[in-house]
Write an enzyme that holds these catalytic residues in place. Structure first.
Site, PDB file in Angstrom:
ATOM      1  N   GLY A 236      25.316  16.925  56.838  1.00  0.00           N
ATOM      2  CA  GLY A 236      26.456  15.887  56.626  1.00  0.00           C
ATOM      3  C   GLY A 236      25.944  15.153  55.151  1.00  0.00           C
ATOM      4  O   GLY A 236      26.902  15.390  54.451  1.00  0.00           O
ATOM      5  N   ILE A 463      23.420  15.323  63.153  1.00  0.00           N
ATOM      6  CA  ILE A 463      23.808  16.028  62.034  1.00  0.00           C
ATOM      7  C   ILE A 463      22.549  16.952  61.680  1.00  0.00           C
ATOM      8  O   ILE A 463      22.457  17.448  60.311  1.00  0.00           O
ATOM      9  CB  ILE A 463      24.305  15.218  60.938  1.00  0.00           C
ATOM     10  CG1 ILE A 463      23.200  14.272  60.410  1.00  0.00           C
ATOM     11  CG2 ILE A 463      25.338  14.593  61.350  1.00  0.00           C
ATOM     12  CD1 ILE A 463      23.558  13.188  59.291  1.00  0.00           C
ATOM     13  N   GLY A 464      21.533  17.169  62.420  1.00  0.00           N
ATOM     14  CA  GLY A 464      20.223  18.135  62.019  1.00  0.00           C
ATOM     15  C   GLY A 464      19.181  17.214  61.944  1.00  0.00           C
ATOM     16  O   GLY A 464      18.262  17.579  61.662  1.00  0.00           O
ATOM     17  N   GLU A 726      17.291   8.515  54.760  1.00  0.00           N
ATOM     18  CA  GLU A 726      17.697   8.195  53.322  1.00  0.00           C
ATOM     19  C   GLU A 726      16.558   7.967  52.386  1.00  0.00           C
ATOM     20  O   GLU A 726      16.676   8.523  51.139  1.00  0.00           O
ATOM     21  CB  GLU A 726      18.639   7.712  53.090  1.00  0.00           C
ATOM     22  CG  GLU A 726      19.945   7.962  53.907  1.00  0.00           C
ATOM     23  CD  GLU A 726      21.119   6.946  53.899  1.00  0.00           C
ATOM     24  OE1 GLU A 726      22.136   7.243  53.357  1.00  0.00           O
ATOM     25  OE2 GLU A 726      21.283   5.898  54.307  1.00  0.00           O
TER      26      GLU A 726
HETATM   27 MO1  MOS Z   1      24.230   8.689  54.878  1.00  0.00          MO
HETATM   28  S1  MOS Z   1      25.146   8.699  52.893  1.00  0.00           S
HETATM   29  O1  MOS Z   1      24.407   6.908  55.331  1.00  0.00           O
HETATM   30  O2  MOS Z   1      24.927   9.921  55.752  1.00  0.00           O
END
Ligand code: MOS
Length: 759
Positions: A236, A463-464, A726
């Protein structure tokens, strides 16, 4: 001291992905893998102008093609309703509702056919002519008007202007970062199926409940009439946080032909249809004393937005939290252009803002003749500098120390251009990172069955990142079961409500909900035996017992206990279930607008985003060290190695956490050296919309990445975690650019760093 010694004992460290076997054997079904009987396929036609209107659209040839079931355009599409405004994840304008075009690549028609090939072939025969208007494509265009960001994210403390004027040393620079495309490997797909007025979709999303809300609103349905399934998502990086027109179109197609319809985006469509990282132009000024104390920072960014649907994208906000500087101003402007919609992209805003600030700090270190790590330590923010409140926990100092040690920073020659290895110029660069996460409300459900297995569920997505795995671990830990006795289910809006997999906040939100729910389930078992004279646990409170091996036992006498199965059997029950939830984090410095609104707007903001708690500064921290090599004759840049040390709170699964940081680092290398979504200046067409033309860091570009974690379990949530999805990306571009300066004496202020800039 290494972090491995400092870290607390971690149950389940290094557990393999519970979904690993399913994924490598193809048994894990991504949205494009689902097949329903009688399923048809849709293909899209995209605008070839960036601004104007459709003058004429002729679908006759397409409609006559073999297998074609319907051609849907603005001329015949059912009227769709506008979805309700969502502050953080704005929904798209309803697609195919009028002739107006606001970006190159906007959908102008859809063909539904028996096969995907038939749909695609027919789509090519649709003839569209346009009345072209002059598009506004770059912030430099005189018609482009930068405006204040409407999201209340500007921040100020002290008097930066006055402090700047009086300071011994001032530095300034303009930094630019390009548009980027997320490029998850899995093609974003929606498979839609109507049963009467009930809509079921399989969707590539990080945010199933948001997709449900948008689909329900678009078709005028109650949310309970829409079910969104996304058990597996092929990546994602933020592209799946918002909802996109193709999902609405798949549902429209299915309703129009009264059959299930699958709509899978092509790779070029992925460059215009699911958001992009906006480009930024940033002006940064810093002022300091000669001994390296920051006295003022002024950071202004202008980032790009589309005409049709905007998304908050705070670039400079992180600057207000990073250093103990008394006078700071951070302003975010945005300029609307005829470009495809933007979306959060991994470390949204923070990655770009960090590049500018940490680059300019590096410049300051040379001006002062001070080691870059020392400069950052002199300005260490012991408390949150904007609010003066103590951090929930912070081990950034350890990040610098451990990182410098692992990297061998002491071997660095201070002067630029002083280190060589044969023909290569060698550079050591570093950057610091202060990164906030955003934790929303979350619910979960847990059941223990008479066979001694547990089923735990919540409607989140994986999402992985490893959500299936760490949630299984957390449940197993609280319930005292082995990991193989626990099944975790997610990816279905019929399950308890979960927030988006994003903002580096899902593990904290969902993990806390799973933890609380499993505690509640153990309490239900204790309540069941509270007046059961047959139970050795009679009258025990949860503090008095330990759970292990599928059994609850007294803490003071482990021989006195009984298994879940025994309790259920004696009470004639097949299973016992508990529901639970977690509250939003008290964290204050979130990257997403929700918490920014909270910090900026006080109680009103809190009401706006549904957060009711007093705020506590919280976040993850990191230090990134890069060794780069530059060939002075050819301008070739190579990354020799990267050391990445992160304070991520408690690490639930060392293997997965390392993977998150490695993936983020590779994204950071891409940002530093390769990734740029390039648009044709005349038409606004994305000129590199394939994986061959859009350069990503590949194995040959990725060196040895040394990952380590420091810090303590964070008290902000019951499982002690900070978001690490992140933070690994942030700081990497600055560390590389600073390494390039150290190697060559050339300051690169514009990403990506390309050969022409180094010649
Ligand atoms: Mo992240 S940009 O909050 O999927």
């Amino acid at each position: 001291m290494t972090s491995t010694e400092a870290a607390p004992p971690i149950p389940g460290t290094g557990v393999d992905r519970v979904d690993g076997r399913l994924k490598v054997t193809g048994a894990a079904h991504y949205p494009s893998d689902f097949r329903l009987p009688d399923m048809a396929h849709a293909a899209l036609v995209r605008s070839t102008i960036a601004a104007g209107t459709i003058a004429r659209l002729d679908a006759a040839r397409a409609a006559a093609m073999p297998g074609v079931l319907a051609v849907i355009t603005h001329q015949n599409a059912d009227r769709l309703r506008k979805a309700r405004r969502n502050l953080i994840f704005p929904p798209p304008p309803p697609p195919l509702q009028d002739a107006k075009i606001s970006y190159h690549g906007q959908y102008v028609a859809m063909v539904v056919a028996e096969t995907r090939q038939q749909a695609a072939a027919a789509a090519r025969l649709i003839e569209v002519t346009y009345d072209r208007a002059e598009p506004v494509l770059t912030p430099e265009d005189p018609a482009a008007k930068p405006r204040s960001n409407p999201y209340f994210i500007d921040m100020k403390r002290g008097n930066p202007k006055a402090a700047m004027a009086a300071a011994a040393v001032t530095m300034e620079g303009t930094f630019t970062t390009p548009a980027q495309t997320h490029n998850p490997l899995g093609p974003f797909t929606t498979m839609a199926h109507w049963d009467g007025d009930t809509l079921t979709v399989y969707d590539s999303t990080q945010n199933p409940f948001h997709v449900r809300a948008v689909l329900a609103a678009s078709f005028g349905l109650a949310e309970e009439k829409v079910r969104v399934l996304s058990p597996y998502v092929g990546g994602g990086f933020g592209a799946g946080l918002r909802s996109w027109p193709h999902s609405i179109l798949a549902a429209l197609a299915a309703r129009t032909v009264a059959r299930p319809v699958q709509l899978s985006l092509t790779r070029p469509e992925m460059f215009t249809g699911i958001g992009r990282r906006p480009s930024t132009v940033q002006h940064v000024k810093i002022a300091a004393t000669r001994d390296g104390k920051l006295v003022a920072i002024d950071h202004e960014s202008t980032s790009t937005a589309s005409m049709g649907s905007d998304s908050p994208y705070p670039v400079t906000h992180g600057t207000t939290a990073a250093y103990a500087c008394p006078n700071v101003a951070a302003r975010d402007k945005r300029v609307r252009l005829n470009i495809p919609p933007i979306a959060h992209m991994r470390a949204p805003g923070e990655a770009e803002g960090n590049f500018a600030l940490e680059s300019l700090l590096d410049e300051l270190s040379y001006e002062l003749g001070m080691d870059p790590v020392e400069l950052r330590l002199r300005n260490y923010a012991e408390v949150h500098p904007q609010t003066g409140l103590p951090w929930s926990s912070k081990a950034l100092r350890e990040c610098y120390q451990v990182g410098a040690e692992r990297f061998g920073w002491a071997r660095r020659e201070p002067a630029a251009g002083a280190m060589r290895d044969g023909r290569w110029l060698v550079g050591y660069g570093m950057a610091g990172v202060t990164y906030s996460h955003y934790q929303a409300k979350c619910q979960a459900r847990a059941t223990i069955r008479r066979d001694g297995t547990a089923h735990v569920a919540s409607g989140a997505t994986d999402i992985g990142t490893g959500t299936y795995t760490v949630m299984t671990q957390l449940a197993a830990e609280v319930l005292g079961l082995t990991v193989d006795r626990v099944t975790f289910e997610l990816g279905d809006t019929r399950l308890p409500r979960a927030p988006q997999a994003g903002g580096s906040g899902l593990t904290a939100a969902l993990g806390s909900a799973v933890h609380n729910t499993c505690v509640a389930l153990v309490q239900r078992f204790l309540a069941l035996v509270s007046d059961d004279p047959g139970s050795p646990l009679q009258g025990c409170a949860i503090e008095d017992i330990v759970a292990s091996d599928g059994r609850l036992a007294r803490g003071d006498d482990a021989s006195r206990g009984e298994s879940y199965a025994e309790i259920l059997e004696r009470h004639g029950l097949d299973e016992l279930t508990a529901d639970g939830d977690s509250a939003p984090s008290r964290a204050e410095t979130g990257v997403l607008v929700g918490s920014l609104v909270v910090s900026r707007m006080g109680r009103f903001g809190r009401k706006l985003v549904g957060a009711s708690h007093a705020t506590v500064p919280a976040g993850a921290f990191g230090a990134r060290f890069a060794e780069v090599r530059v060939d002075p004759d050819l301008g070739v840049l190579r990354i020799a190695r990267i050391v990445s040390v992160t304070d991520g709170g408690r690490v639930l699964n060392n293997k997965l956490a390392r993977s998150q940081i490695i993936g983020g680092t590779i994204g950071g290398i891409g940002m530093a050296m390769f990734e740029e979504t390039i648009s044709d200046p005349g038409s606004g067409r994305v000129a590199n919309a394939t994986l061959g033309d859009y350069l990503l860091a590949v194995n040959a570009d990725v060196p040895d990445i040394d990952v380590d974690f420091v810090g303590e379990p964070d008290p902000d949530n019951p499982i002690g975690v900070k978001g690490i999805g992140e933070v690994g990306l942030a700081g990497v571009a600055a560390a590389i650019a600073n390494g390039v300066y150290h190697a060559t004496g050339r300051r690169i202020r514009s990403l990506p760093i390309t050969i022409d800039q180094l010649l």
